[in-house]
Enzyme design. Structure first.
Site, PDB file in Angstrom:
ATOM      1  CE  LYS A 120      -5.250   2.344   1.319  1.00 49.57           C
ATOM      2  NZ  LYS A 120      -5.377   1.248   2.048  1.00 49.57           N
TER       3      LYS A 120
ATOM      4  CD  GLU B 107      -3.701   5.520   9.208  1.00 50.25           C
ATOM      5  OE1 GLU B 107      -4.330   6.067   8.180  1.00 50.25           O
ATOM      6  OE2 GLU B 107      -3.804   4.483   9.747  1.00 50.25           O
TER       7      GLU B 107
ATOM      8  NE  ARG C 147     -12.162  -2.859  -4.400  1.00 49.93           N
ATOM      9  CZ  ARG C 147     -11.911  -3.551  -3.374  1.00 49.93           C
ATOM     10  NH1 ARG C 147     -12.689  -4.708  -3.268  1.00 49.93           N
ATOM     11  NH2 ARG C 147     -10.873  -3.751  -2.378  1.00 49.93           N
TER      12      ARG C 147
HETATM   13  P1  ADP Z   1     -12.094  -6.570  -0.257  1.00 54.52           P
HETATM   14  O1  ADP Z   1     -11.520  -5.328   0.243  1.00 54.52           O
HETATM   15  O2  ADP Z   1     -13.021  -6.625  -1.464  1.00 54.52           O
HETATM   16  O3  ADP Z   1     -11.942  -7.820   0.713  1.00 54.52           O
HETATM   17  P2  ADP Z   1      -9.266  -7.473  -0.950  1.00 54.52           P
HETATM   18  O4  ADP Z   1      -8.277  -6.465  -0.251  1.00 54.52           O
HETATM   19  O5  ADP Z   1      -9.294  -8.805  -0.104  1.00 54.52           O
HETATM   20  O6  ADP Z   1     -10.660  -6.926  -1.257  1.00 54.52           O
HETATM   21  O7  ADP Z   1      -9.013  -7.482  -2.486  1.00 54.52           O
HETATM   22  C1  ADP Z   1      -9.743  -7.756  -3.434  1.00 54.52           C
HETATM   23  C2  ADP Z   1      -8.871  -8.197  -4.847  1.00 54.52           C
HETATM   24  O8  ADP Z   1      -8.434  -6.837  -5.294  1.00 54.52           O
HETATM   25  C3  ADP Z   1      -7.785  -9.040  -4.533  1.00 54.52           C
HETATM   26  O9  ADP Z   1      -7.738  -9.584  -5.544  1.00 54.52           O
HETATM   27  C4  ADP Z   1      -6.539  -8.063  -4.209  1.00 54.52           C
HETATM   28  O10 ADP Z   1      -5.476  -8.618  -4.671  1.00 54.52           O
HETATM   29  C5  ADP Z   1      -7.063  -6.922  -5.135  1.00 54.52           C
HETATM   30  N1  ADP Z   1      -6.864  -5.632  -4.797  1.00 54.52           N
HETATM   31  C6  ADP Z   1      -7.410  -4.808  -4.209  1.00 54.52           C
HETATM   32  N2  ADP Z   1      -6.472  -3.721  -3.969  1.00 54.52           N
HETATM   33  C7  ADP Z   1      -5.816  -3.677  -4.939  1.00 54.52           C
HETATM   34  C8  ADP Z   1      -4.770  -2.672  -5.302  1.00 54.52           C
HETATM   35  N3  ADP Z   1      -4.639  -1.282  -4.953  1.00 54.52           N
HETATM   36  N4  ADP Z   1      -3.910  -3.215  -6.188  1.00 54.52           N
HETATM   37  C9  ADP Z   1      -4.044  -4.228  -6.865  1.00 54.52           C
HETATM   38  N5  ADP Z   1      -4.743  -5.218  -6.538  1.00 54.52           N
HETATM   39  C10 ADP Z   1      -5.633  -4.911  -5.523  1.00 54.52           C
HETATM   40  P1  ADP Z   2      -6.043  -2.121   2.064  1.00 57.15           P
HETATM   41  O1  ADP Z   2      -6.346  -0.914   1.145  1.00 57.15           O
HETATM   42  O2  ADP Z   2      -4.855  -2.992   1.873  1.00 57.15           O
HETATM   43  O3  ADP Z   2      -7.437  -3.079   2.467  1.00 57.15           O
HETATM   44  P2  ADP Z   2      -6.512  -0.863   4.920  1.00 57.15           P
HETATM   45  O4  ADP Z   2      -6.176   0.501   5.015  1.00 57.15           O
HETATM   46  O5  ADP Z   2      -8.090  -1.136   4.598  1.00 57.15           O
HETATM   47  O6  ADP Z   2      -5.823  -1.322   3.487  1.00 57.15           O
HETATM   48  O7  ADP Z   2      -5.894  -1.700   5.813  1.00 57.15           O
HETATM   49  C1  ADP Z   2      -5.955  -3.179   5.870  1.00 57.15           C
HETATM   50  C2  ADP Z   2      -5.732  -3.959   7.120  1.00 57.15           C
HETATM   51  O8  ADP Z   2      -4.661  -3.300   7.906  1.00 57.15           O
HETATM   52  C3  ADP Z   2      -7.020  -3.346   8.117  1.00 57.15           C
HETATM   53  O9  ADP Z   2      -8.033  -4.285   7.896  1.00 57.15           O
HETATM   54  C4  ADP Z   2      -6.529  -3.540   9.530  1.00 57.15           C
HETATM   55  O10 ADP Z   2      -6.549  -4.906   9.911  1.00 57.15           O
HETATM   56  C5  ADP Z   2      -4.927  -3.114   9.195  1.00 57.15           C
HETATM   57  N1  ADP Z   2      -4.719  -1.701   9.635  1.00 57.15           N
HETATM   58  C6  ADP Z   2      -4.807  -0.639   8.808  1.00 57.15           C
HETATM   59  N2  ADP Z   2      -4.420   0.405   9.370  1.00 57.15           N
HETATM   60  C7  ADP Z   2      -4.508   0.216  10.694  1.00 57.15           C
HETATM   61  C8  ADP Z   2      -4.294   0.897  11.860  1.00 57.15           C
HETATM   62  N3  ADP Z   2      -3.963   2.189  11.833  1.00 57.15           N
HETATM   63  N4  ADP Z   2      -4.242   0.330  13.121  1.00 57.15           N
HETATM   64  C9  ADP Z   2      -4.138  -1.090  13.031  1.00 57.15           C
HETATM   65  N5  ADP Z   2      -4.434  -1.954  12.069  1.00 57.15           N
HETATM   66  C10 ADP Z   2      -4.684  -1.203  10.861  1.00 57.15           C
END
Ligand code: ADP
Ligand code: ADP
Ligand code: MG
Length: 490
Positions: free
Chosen positions: A120, A204, A298
């Site tokens: 990230k 952040e 992906r």
């Molecule tokens: P999307 O961004 O496709 O909506 P999710 O955040 O819901 O995805 O994650 C999709 C799937 O991948 C879930 O089964 C989640 O548990 C798994 N997943 C996503 N990122 C990771 C990670 N860094 N490590 C382990 N599992 C992950």
């Molecule tokens: P992941 O890899 O687990 O999907 P993300 O960075 O996409 O992580 O963040 C997951 C969720 O967390 C976002 O969809 C949002 O709802 C919340 N989020 C992440 N960063 C921020 C931020 N700086 N401010 C507010 N919400 C955040």
């Protein structure tokens, strides 16, 4: 339809996404090879694969996450290419690179792009270089607590501590004050180390009440990048999505914002030389300012809603692209948005606490008709084990406009009958019928603030009372069995 240059494609996944990939493989005339572990409790995906191979081991690190074993399986079974689905090895650059090393094809972006965008901090720098707005805060891992405090003071509280290697909504913690930052710093570091094997953190600005908006992109082998418009995924619990829709109701008719965010996503994908399907995620504030969140290198869980509004097949395109074949879409001008689509993630979880609730499906039936789609891995008697993700299906509806898509989703949710274990079906119905949701201006704080799940508690009690009336003549054991049945069919 077998084709001359038929390829053997290994699917390194299970559940609904393995089924989705296997169907695309067959539709394109290739052969799919599935995997079976000895702790699998629902091998529905194998029914859709042409062949299967045993993946020995007793846990994920010995099986689905074991790069060496999977590479061996590829060599021993004459596999041409591998599709990772989502989760497991889908965003593991070492895996993609090992596949490349043995001269086989990873169906997705290059190992190098996965590495860069999987972190990230690095991806945030790429976004900044490409001229895309990023969230204020540190652009690289903070060295120590002192540096974290310094950034937090600079940008002002509330801030978010974020694992650079995080995913699946984990490795994030909001801090409203320095006191909380002090308390959470080591906790998030430890959690990150144990979940992701790396403890680097970003500090952040916490964007308050944001919308989660993401853009589906597709990088072609000639360097061009197409976009398939946006999705809004603001209905979240524990920072993970449960309902998604396309297009975003918050962007609505604002074509300027839509063009800008979609073009920014394309700009970033081009900047990093992205190939195949990918998603650029953003948070958007109430004034429609948006900031880059992360890129998922992906296919995403919620890809079906994009397919529904653009008449596309993103998995097929990933396969065509991997083999350098003609793609279903090759020009941006061919991609038109039409209508509105919604997805409800059906999870084996308690609809009130939203915690996983594994169990056995006694009986499943559903009615899928006009404008509805159900990507799932369920059958009568299948077991949903706590070893795997609780998401077991994705109900998707599509209509000429949002209210029609909502109407069709309501019908599909009511027609989904699943007994034997808890699911979040009733929570979805509550959300769908909530005023704020229906108006389309809901944020990622929707479930936390409006708590539609609380209404379920009184519904459930009402049904218990009714059950008591019906069962008044029978003994306690029959009554408790009836209550359990209600709970499980809820
Ligand atoms: P999307 O961004 O496709 O909506 P999710 O955040 O819901 O995805 O994650 C999709 C799937 O991948 C879930 O089964 C989640 O548990 C798994 N997943 C996503 N990122 C990771 C990670 N860094 N490590 C382990 N599992 C992950
Ligand atoms: P992941 O890899 O687990 O999907 P993300 O960075 O996409 O992580 O963040 C997951 C969720 O967390 C976002 O969809 C949002 O709802 C919340 N989020 C992440 N960063 C921020 C931020 N700086 N401010 C507010 N919400 C955040
Ligand atoms: Mg994300």
């Amino acid at each position: 339809m077998k084709k001359d240059n038929q390829k053997r494609i290994l699917i390194v996944n299970r559940g609904e996404i393995a089924i989705r990939v296997a169907r695309a493989v067959r539709e394109l005339g290739h052969l799919s090879v599935g995997l079976l572990t000895n702790y699998e409790t629902n091998a529905a995906h194998l029914a859709f694969c042409d062949e299967w191979v045993e993946l020995s081991g007793n846990n994920h690190s010995e099986t689905y996450l074991n790069i060496k074993k999977i590479i061996n399986i590829m060599s021993e079974n004459n596999i041409d290419a591998v599709h990772p689905g989502y989760g497991f090895l889908a965003e593991n650059s070492n895996f993609a690179s090992e596949v490349e090393k043995i001269g086989k094809i990873f169906i997705g972006p290059s190992a190098e792009v996965i590495r860069v965008m999987g972190d990230k901090a690095i991806s945030k720098n790429c976004a900044a270089e490409a001229g895309i707005p990023i969230i204020p805060g540190s652009k690289s891992e903070v060295k120590d607590l002192e540096e974290a405090k310094k950034y937090a003071q600079e940008i002002g509280y509330p801030v978010l501590l974020k694992a650079v290697a995080g995913g699946g909504g984990r490795g994030l913690r909001a801090c409203i004050s320095e006191e909380e930052l002090l308390k959470n710093y080591e906790v998030v570091k430890r959690e990150s180390k144990s979940s992701f094997g790396h403890d680097g953190l970003l500090v952040e600005k916490l964007i308050e009440n944001p919308h989660h908006i993401e853009v589906q992109v597709f990088g072609l082998n000639n360097g061009e990048v197409l976009h398939f418009f946006e999705r809004e995924c603001s209905v979240q619990r524990r920072n993970q999505k449960i309902i998604e829709e396309a297009p975003s109701p918050f962007i609505g008719e604002d074509e300027n914002v839509r063009n800008k965010i979609c073009n920014d996503a394309v700009k970033l994908a081009k900047h990093v030389g992205y190939k195949s399907a990918g998603t650029v995620e953003f948070v958007m504030d109430s004034k429609k300012n948006y900031y880059f969140l992360e890129m998922n290198t992906r296919i995403q869980v919620e890809h079906p809603i994009t397919e529904e509004i653009t008449n596309s097949d993103l998995i097929s395109m990933m396969i065509q692209n991997a083999f350098n074949e003609k793609l279903d879409f090759e020009q941006q001008s061919e991609i038109k948005m039409n209508g509105h689509a919604i997805e409800c993630r059906i999870c084996a979880e308690d609809p009130i606490t939203m915690m996983p609730s594994p169990g056995k499906v006694h009986k499943i039936s559903f009615e899928i008709g006009n404008g509805q789609r159900f990507d799932h891995c369920l059958y009568n008697g299948c077991k949903i084990s706590s070893s795997f993700d609780p998401m077991v299906g994705k109900l998707v509806s599509k209509g000429h406009n949002r209210s029609i898509a909502l109407r069709k989703m309501n019908y599909a949710l009511n027609g989904l009958n699943l007994t034997g274990m808890k699911t979040n079906r009733h929570l979805h119905l509550k959300i769908l019928n909530n005023d704020t949701f229906q108006k389309g201006n809901y944020t990622t704080k929707f479930l936390e603030n409006l708590k539609p799940q609380d209404e379920l508690k009184s519904d459930l009690n009402e049904r218990f009372e009714k059950a008591k009336d019906v069962n008044y003549v029978v003994d306690e054991m029959v009554l408790s069995a009836a209550i359990k049945e209600i709970e499980n069919s809820f």
